[in-house]
Design an enzyme around this catalytic site. Structure first.
Site, PDB file in Angstrom:
ATOM      1  N   TRP A 162       0.855  -1.196   0.000  1.00  0.00           N
ATOM      2  CA  TRP A 162       0.000   0.000   0.000  1.00  0.00           C
ATOM      3  C   TRP A 162       0.885   1.239   0.000  1.00  0.00           C
ATOM      4  CZ3 TRP A 162      -2.775   2.441   4.733  1.00  0.00           C
ATOM      5  CH2 TRP A 162      -3.657   3.448   4.300  1.00  0.00           C
ATOM      6  N   GLU A 252     -11.011  -3.419  11.287  1.00  0.00           N
ATOM      7  CA  GLU A 252     -10.329  -2.125  11.397  1.00  0.00           C
ATOM      8  C   GLU A 252     -10.953  -1.319  12.522  1.00  0.00           C
ATOM      9  OE1 GLU A 252      -9.869   1.974   8.754  1.00  0.00           O
ATOM     10  OE2 GLU A 252      -9.919   0.031   7.715  1.00  0.00           O
ATOM     11  N   GLU A 257     -10.081   9.840  13.049  1.00  0.00           N
ATOM     12  CA  GLU A 257      -9.862  10.263  11.670  1.00  0.00           C
ATOM     13  C   GLU A 257     -10.402  11.683  11.540  1.00  0.00           C
ATOM     14  OE1 GLU A 257      -9.945   6.763   8.508  1.00  0.00           O
ATOM     15  OE2 GLU A 257     -11.892   7.008   9.477  1.00  0.00           O
ATOM     16  N   GLU A 350      -3.113  11.048   4.824  1.00  0.00           N
ATOM     17  CA  GLU A 350      -3.391  10.628   3.446  1.00  0.00           C
ATOM     18  C   GLU A 350      -4.488  11.498   2.854  1.00  0.00           C
ATOM     19  OE1 GLU A 350      -5.408   6.819   3.117  1.00  0.00           O
ATOM     20  OE2 GLU A 350      -5.987   6.919   5.216  1.00  0.00           O
TER      21      GLU A 350
END
Length: 385
Positions: A162, A252, A257, A350
């Site tokens: 990744w 997950e 976030e 990201e």
């Protein structure tokens, strides 16, 4: 003779006046002054562990009493119940005054201590440690980031399979350690790079743990988000390829976030620059018996890039996860599928496909504004006393 008469009349007048005023009448009541002081009793000192936003302390304010009616109690020093108390000692003093002016004082202290690196930050306030147990730090999953280089016995950058979600790719150059923080500084690539047909124009970073976490552990991170459209995150995920049978699936645990700049118009993302956004995901299933889906929580809070906040989760069991923001329990989540597979840390900045790149590229601010700062990461597990 005339003079004697005048003197007689004067003395007679004074006698009448004196008699009207009561004179020396032994039958008149005697008014005694109230010399008995009122009483008041304060509570014991309060000891709490502080948190990032200040510590709200509630207490029962004392009320004085007296042998006669009319006593009043006032706080003359300190902070009222429900106030935000600072680190250190605050003395709260209360005074009761009776109708005669007699006064009595009492005091107690609110002592707010700094969070300790020797116990879980959030669990010190309001969430009980199971009876007969104590928290032990998992050193291989904890780091104060007080060195100048990444501890390669605990962490690695990137994942071979990744390289990042376009248009941002993970770059080691984005990662550094400085002034007791792990830093991930987002930037624009000098030239676009194409990998396997996908074009990348931005750079972010990824740090992963080498050791896996297991059910029962408690995870916490003190983080300050960057001020860009790119993310600042703290989460865990399993290695799907390690599983067999029905365990060949993905679990997950997203503890936090967020983004510093919201570019999407989607209403569900309108608060992604503040508070805490957590989730549990079950996906990539290989067995029909397993369930797929997501269950999470969004908590209101401060702008994420304006200061540090502590984001935490207690993986209490395979079916129960507790989320904390700045020392306060936000929600208990029951994942749609059991969380019983080992998972690894991810500290990541990201790009999200739902939060598009601004027209100017989005990374035009200073290095400080483009940097996510991780002050520390700590992991704990329960052991018998």
């Amino acid at each position: 003779m005339f003079k004697n008469k005048i003197t007689f009349l004067l003395y007679s007048f004074l006698f009448v006046i004196f008699s009207a005023c009561g004179g020396d009448n032994e039958d008149d009541p005697v008014v005694e002054k109230d010399t008995i002081k009122p009483t008041i009793s304060c509570i014991d000192n309060i000891n709490v562990v502080g948190n990032e936003k200040g510590t709200v302390v509630n207490y029962t304010a004392p009320i004085g009493t007296d042998n006669l009616l009319g006593a009043q109690t006032l706080q003359i020093e300190g902070l009222k119940s429900g106030s935000v108390f600072p680190f250190g000692t605050t003395t709260n003093t209360f005074q009761v005054t009776d109708a005669a002016g007699n006064k009595t004082l009492c005091s107690f202290q609110v002592i707010v201590s700094e969070p300790s690196a020797n116990q879980p930050y959030s669990l010190s306030n309001g969430v009980s440690t199971p009876s007969g147990k104590k928290w032990i730090k998992v050193e291989n999953l904890s780091d104060e980031f007080n060195t100048n280089t990444l501890d390669t016995q605990k962490w690695a950058s990137r994942v071979s399979t990744w390289i990042g979600r376009a248009p941002a790719m993970f770059k080691d150059e984005a990662i550094s350690l400085k002034e007791g923080n792990l830093l991930i500084t987002n930037y624009m690539l000098d030239a676009a790079e194409t990998v396997n047909g996908t074009t990348y124009t931005h750079a972010g970073g990824l740090i992963r743990s080498l050791q896996a976490a297991t059910p029962g552990m408690y995870f916490e991170c003190r983080m300050k988000a960057n001020k860009t459209f790119m993310s600042s995150t703290f989460w865990l995920i399993n290695n799907r390829n390690d599983g067999t049978g029905c365990d060949k699936r993905t679990t997950e645990l997203d503890i936090q976030e967020c983004v510093g700049e919201i570019t999407t118009t989607a209403s569900w993302a309108s608060t992604f620059d503040r508070g805490m956004h957590s989730n549990t995901h079950s996906r990539n299933l290989t067995c029909s018996e397993s369930k797929e889906g997501s269950i999470g929580n969004t908590s209101n809070g401060d702008i994420v890039y304006e200061g540090y906040h502590v984001y935490a989760a207690w993986w209490k069991s395979a079916t129960e996860i507790l989320f904390f923001l700045d020392g306060e329990l936000q929600k208990t989540v029951n994942p749609i599928e059991e969380f019983n597979l080992p998972m690894y840390y991810r500290l990541v900045t990201e790009t999200y496909d739902w939060n598009p790149v601004p027209a100017n590229g989005g990374l035009t601010g200073s290095a400080e504004e483009r940097t996510t700062k991780y002050d520390w990461v700590r992991t704990w597990k329960l052991e018998d006393n």
